[in-house]
Design an enzyme around this catalytic site. Structure first.
Site, PDB file in Angstrom:
ATOM      1  N   CYS A   2       0.820  -1.212   0.000  1.00  0.00           N
ATOM      2  CA  CYS A   2       0.000   0.000   0.000  1.00  0.00           C
ATOM      3  C   CYS A   2       0.858   1.268   0.000  1.00  0.00           C
ATOM      4  O   CYS A   2       1.916   1.303   0.620  1.00  0.00           O
ATOM      5  CB  CYS A   2      -0.953   0.103   1.175  1.00  0.00           C
ATOM      6  SG  CYS A   2      -2.043  -1.273   1.366  1.00  0.00           S
ATOM      7  N   TRP A  76      -2.877  -2.529  -1.622  1.00  0.00           N
ATOM      8  CA  TRP A  76      -2.586  -3.943  -1.853  1.00  0.00           C
ATOM      9  C   TRP A  76      -3.375  -4.662  -0.772  1.00  0.00           C
ATOM     10  O   TRP A  76      -3.057  -4.575   0.412  1.00  0.00           O
ATOM     11  CB  TRP A  76      -1.090  -4.191  -1.713  1.00  0.00           C
ATOM     12  CG  TRP A  76      -0.707  -5.633  -1.729  1.00  0.00           C
ATOM     13  CD1 TRP A  76      -0.393  -6.404  -0.645  1.00  0.00           C
ATOM     14  CD2 TRP A  76      -0.576  -6.475  -2.870  1.00  0.00           C
ATOM     15  NE1 TRP A  76      -0.076  -7.675  -1.062  1.00  0.00           N
ATOM     16  CE2 TRP A  76      -0.176  -7.750  -2.408  1.00  0.00           C
ATOM     17  CE3 TRP A  76      -0.755  -6.286  -4.239  1.00  0.00           C
ATOM     18  CZ2 TRP A  76       0.045  -8.818  -3.267  1.00  0.00           C
ATOM     19  CZ3 TRP A  76      -0.525  -7.361  -5.083  1.00  0.00           C
ATOM     20  CH2 TRP A  76      -0.136  -8.601  -4.609  1.00  0.00           C
ATOM     21  N   GLY A 103      -0.585  -1.432   6.479  1.00  0.00           N
ATOM     22  CA  GLY A 103      -0.180  -2.332   7.563  1.00  0.00           C
ATOM     23  C   GLY A 103      -1.318  -3.262   7.952  1.00  0.00           C
ATOM     24  O   GLY A 103      -2.292  -3.405   7.218  1.00  0.00           O
ATOM     25  N   GLU A 498      16.118 -24.192  -5.894  1.00  0.00           N
ATOM     26  CA  GLU A 498      15.709 -22.788  -6.019  1.00  0.00           C
ATOM     27  C   GLU A 498      16.886 -21.916  -6.468  1.00  0.00           C
ATOM     28  O   GLU A 498      16.728 -21.020  -7.301  1.00  0.00           O
ATOM     29  CB  GLU A 498      15.132 -22.314  -4.674  1.00  0.00           C
ATOM     30  CG  GLU A 498      14.729 -20.851  -4.602  1.00  0.00           C
ATOM     31  CD  GLU A 498      13.619 -20.442  -5.559  1.00  0.00           C
ATOM     32  OE1 GLU A 498      13.017 -21.315  -6.204  1.00  0.00           O
ATOM     33  OE2 GLU A 498      13.377 -19.234  -5.681  1.00  0.00           O
ATOM     34  N   GLU A 505      16.570 -18.339 -14.513  1.00  0.00           N
ATOM     35  CA  GLU A 505      15.562 -17.342 -14.840  1.00  0.00           C
ATOM     36  C   GLU A 505      16.144 -16.004 -15.247  1.00  0.00           C
ATOM     37  O   GLU A 505      15.689 -15.403 -16.203  1.00  0.00           O
ATOM     38  CB  GLU A 505      14.689 -17.063 -13.601  1.00  0.00           C
ATOM     39  CG  GLU A 505      13.573 -18.016 -13.371  1.00  0.00           C
ATOM     40  CD  GLU A 505      12.659 -17.519 -12.255  1.00  0.00           C
ATOM     41  OE1 GLU A 505      13.135 -17.436 -11.109  1.00  0.00           O
ATOM     42  OE2 GLU A 505      11.502 -17.220 -12.538  1.00  0.00           O
ATOM     43  N   HIS A 521      25.580 -40.999  -8.512  1.00  0.00           N
ATOM     44  CA  HIS A 521      24.815 -41.943  -9.323  1.00  0.00           C
ATOM     45  C   HIS A 521      24.712 -41.496 -10.784  1.00  0.00           C
ATOM     46  O   HIS A 521      23.870 -42.010 -11.518  1.00  0.00           O
ATOM     47  CB  HIS A 521      23.418 -42.150  -8.715  1.00  0.00           C
ATOM     48  CG  HIS A 521      23.480 -42.755  -7.346  1.00  0.00           C
ATOM     49  ND1 HIS A 521      23.855 -44.053  -7.119  1.00  0.00           N
ATOM     50  CD2 HIS A 521      23.274 -42.211  -6.118  1.00  0.00           C
ATOM     51  CE1 HIS A 521      23.850 -44.303  -5.811  1.00  0.00           C
ATOM     52  NE2 HIS A 521      23.503 -43.185  -5.190  1.00  0.00           N
ATOM     53  N   LYS A 619       5.191 -12.815 -14.934  1.00  0.00           N
ATOM     54  CA  LYS A 619       5.095 -12.891 -13.466  1.00  0.00           C
ATOM     55  C   LYS A 619       4.037 -13.911 -13.063  1.00  0.00           C
ATOM     56  O   LYS A 619       4.208 -14.632 -12.091  1.00  0.00           O
ATOM     57  CB  LYS A 619       4.759 -11.508 -12.908  1.00  0.00           C
ATOM     58  CG  LYS A 619       4.701 -11.446 -11.387  1.00  0.00           C
ATOM     59  CD  LYS A 619       6.067 -11.612 -10.770  1.00  0.00           C
ATOM     60  CE  LYS A 619       6.028 -11.737  -9.257  1.00  0.00           C
ATOM     61  NZ  LYS A 619       7.196 -12.438  -8.719  1.00  0.00           N
TER      62      LYS A 619
END
Ligand code: AGP
Length: 624
Positions: A2, A76, A103, A498, A505, A521, A619
């Protein structure tokens, strides 16, 4: 999360507020609004569900344009779906007091209940609205509602009402408040959410960050937590929440407005990496009680009976969210509940093996990922209940799931997910500990140990981020490498995946994440002399095995970069180390991921890639 703007001066307030909101849209953009006082119409307010451009268009010829004082907000959503009713500003019962807030008010339900009993009528589902009604209540109890026109005399009442209201709030807030009866002043307050005052000549500004007013003034005062400001056109005075005066020296901002939107960072991704202490705090806030070792379920309302009766958990997600799901699987299993995790795109065809005894957890930052939504529908058709872990209020996933746990990380702009990932992991810990407590799989004392350590994580992330210089140097050294390998075991294996995903990316370079024990392996064959191998080797019961795997890689010529903590470092022999603070083994992914995100960022930076908008990616992936 926000954006707030405020203006008092002699110019057309709305133009300044709306322009400021456009610059703050990166903080959220699902609804917005402005309020001001006009000479003819008194307090005046306009809100829309949608972006600031839409607001600008509908107020083009509005009387609101004439006022010289006002407040604005771009939202938001955190409590209450994105809609015009839930958009800020919010008003009291008499439409005299108006507020914008950023908040989360943790005790809003308690306060709302009391206010309802005293006859207050609510127009939105937001936590914010309770604040403005609470201020109204305090004004009444100070018993000096006065008449319009005698604004200066009422200013102490306004200040004291807001101060007393604040004393009752728990949570985080940055807010700006306007009272129609005090047309010469704005009040601002900050607690765990940023707010800055812009100092002009015969005019002053309030904003969530300086980008909103930089074109008018570069002189700013950053409020500290626990402080209020009384903002008039020719003066600003600062107080603590006890009402005592505090002094502030102004600073001169050197940034241009684009730099300011990114908080001075070169890219949103870097800014979001640095926001992760706050992301974890926001996901945990109000859900963990440090002393009782208990978890509040106010928001998700998961019936204890359901938690006790399920036989297992199935996690579904895509990409980075899938990696958070993998971490979740280890955590649930650690607390004695069978769990598995699947790519949403692979799960759909397997959904038939699901039944009502399996609890589905769908993880999605956007809540709009087509693969995840499709998998959720399939699982529901098989009779399972679904909980969504998401960052996006009002998203399709929140409407289709039976229960929702929000991560409250604020908008993530960089395509490569960072702060949303850490929020998803934090949510997994919250759920898994809660499930373990309810199912009696864990002693209260142990739950308390995990909760207390979790609450320390934001500070430990800060300490990890302080290592940025070392990570940037290591990344520069390897920037020309064409292949990267990431290895780890157990709960850090998803973090190896990740780390590799982040490099792919944003740098378009080949990177693999592997379970360290699997290397021998087959994949060990790809190691060549000088190949960078990032190995997660923090303290764990697997450390000696990881140490062996590092030796195996070194023996084939790999250049190992070991992610270690202070205690594991002495067991690992590597040419390069990146040190993270020590925490409980099970919580270590919350720290080990940070250097890997930064490493990927600095590799991409050295390659001059378009970091926030990498090629070929979106996105939110809304096709299957
Ligand atoms: C992460 O960096 C990616 N951009 C991507 O893998 C993402 O996590 C995935 O598409 C899932 O998105 P969601 O969390 O919005 O569902």
């Amino acid at each position: 999360m926000c954006g707030i703007t405020g203006y008092i001066g002699e110019k057309a307030a709305t133009d300044i507020l709306v322009d400021g909101l456009k610059r703050l849209e990166y903080r959220g953009y699902d609804s917005c609004g402005v309020a001001g006082i006009t000479p003819k119409h008194g307090l005046y307010l306009k809100r829309v569900s949608g972006r600031v451009d839409a607001l600008d268009a509908i107020i083009a010829k509005d009387p609101l344009r004439k006022g010289v004082i006002g407040i604005g907000h771009t939202r938001w959503a955190t409590h209450g779906v994105p809609s015009e009713d839930n958009a800020h500003p919010h008003t009291d019962c008499d439409n005299q007091v108006v507020i914008v807030h950023n908040g989360i008010i943790e005790n809003y339900l308690e306060i709302k209940e009391k206010l309802l009993k005293t006859g207050h009528k609510f127009k939105s589902e937001t936590d914010t609205e309770i604040v403005v009604h609470l201020i109204e209540e305090k004004i009444k109890s100070l018993n000096k509602t006065g008449k319009s026109g005698d604004g200066d005399l009422l200013e102490p009442v306004f200040f004291e009402a807001v101060r007393r209201a604040i004393e009752e709030l728990r949570g985080s807030f940055a807010m700006t408040i306007l009272w129609a009866k005090c047309p010469n002043m704005l009040l601002a307050a900050r607690q765990h959410s940023p707010l800055v005052i812009g100092l002009g000549d015969g005019e002053n500004f309030i904003a969530s960050d300086v980008s909103a007013f930089l074109k008018h003034t570069k002189k700013a005062v950053f409020l500290n937590d626990g402080e209020m400001a009384v903002v008039k056109k020719d003066s600003v005075k600062y107080f603590n929440f006890k009402g005592n005066k505090v002094e502030h020296a102004s600073v001169t901002i050197q940034w241009d407005s684009t730099m300011a939107e990114k908080g001075g960072y070169k890219h949103f991704m870097l800014k979001e990496i640095h926001e992760q202490p706050e992301s974890v705090e926001n996901t945990l806030r109000g859900r963990l009680l440090p002393l009782k070792g208990d978890i509040l379920q106010q928001e998700i309302n998961l019936p204890s009976e359901l938690i006790r009766n399920i036989k297992g958990v199935q996690i579904i997600a895509c990409g980075t969210a899938y990696h958070a799901g993998m971490v979740g699987r280890y955590v649930f299993e650690n607390f004695g509940l069978p769990a598995s995790v699947d790519f949403a795109s692979e799960f759909s065809d397997r959904a038939k093996i699901i039944n009502k005894d399996i609890f589905i957890i769908a993880v999605s930052q956007s809540g709009e990922t087509a693969d995840t939504l499709y998998a959720v529908r399939e699982a529901k058709a098989s009779g399972a209940k679904v909980l969504a872990i998401t960052n996006t209020l009002g998203s399709t996933l929140t409407r289709e799931a039976d229960f929702v746990l929000y991560t409250h990380c604020g908008p993530e702009i960089g395509v490569a997910s960072t702060k949303a990932f850490i929020g998803q992991m934090a949510a997994m810990y919250v759920l898994a500990i809660h499930f373990a407590v309810i199912r009696g799989n864990i002693f209260d004392a142990d739950a308390r140990k995990y909760v207390n350590e979790l609450l320390k994580i934001p500070r430990l992330i800060e300490a990890t981020l302080a290592n940025e210089g070392v990570i940037s140097d290591v990344a520069d050294h390897f920037a020309k490498s064409e292949h990267f390998l990431f290895i780890a075991r157990h709960i850090n294996f998803p973090i190896a995946l990740e780390g590799a995903l982040k490099i792919k990316e944003i740098s378009y370079v080949h990177a693999e994440g592997y379970a360290a024990g699997e290397m021998k392996h087959g994949p060990i064959a790809i190691i060549y002399k000088g190949m960078p191998v990032l190995a997660i080797a923090t303290t764990s019961k697997m450390l000696s095995l990881v140490a062996n795997n590092i030796e195996e890689a070194k023996a084939r010529g790999a250049e190992v970069i070991a992610i270690v903590d202070e205690d594991s470092r002495e067991f690992i022999k590597a040419p390069r180390y990146i040190v993270v603070p020590r925490t409980l083994e099970i919580l270590s992914p919350l720290l080990t991921v940070i250097p890997l995100q930064l490493f990927a960022y600095f590799i991409a930076l050295a390659k001059k890639c378009d970091i926030d908008k990498p090629r070929n990616l979106a996105k939110s992936v809304t096709v299957r």
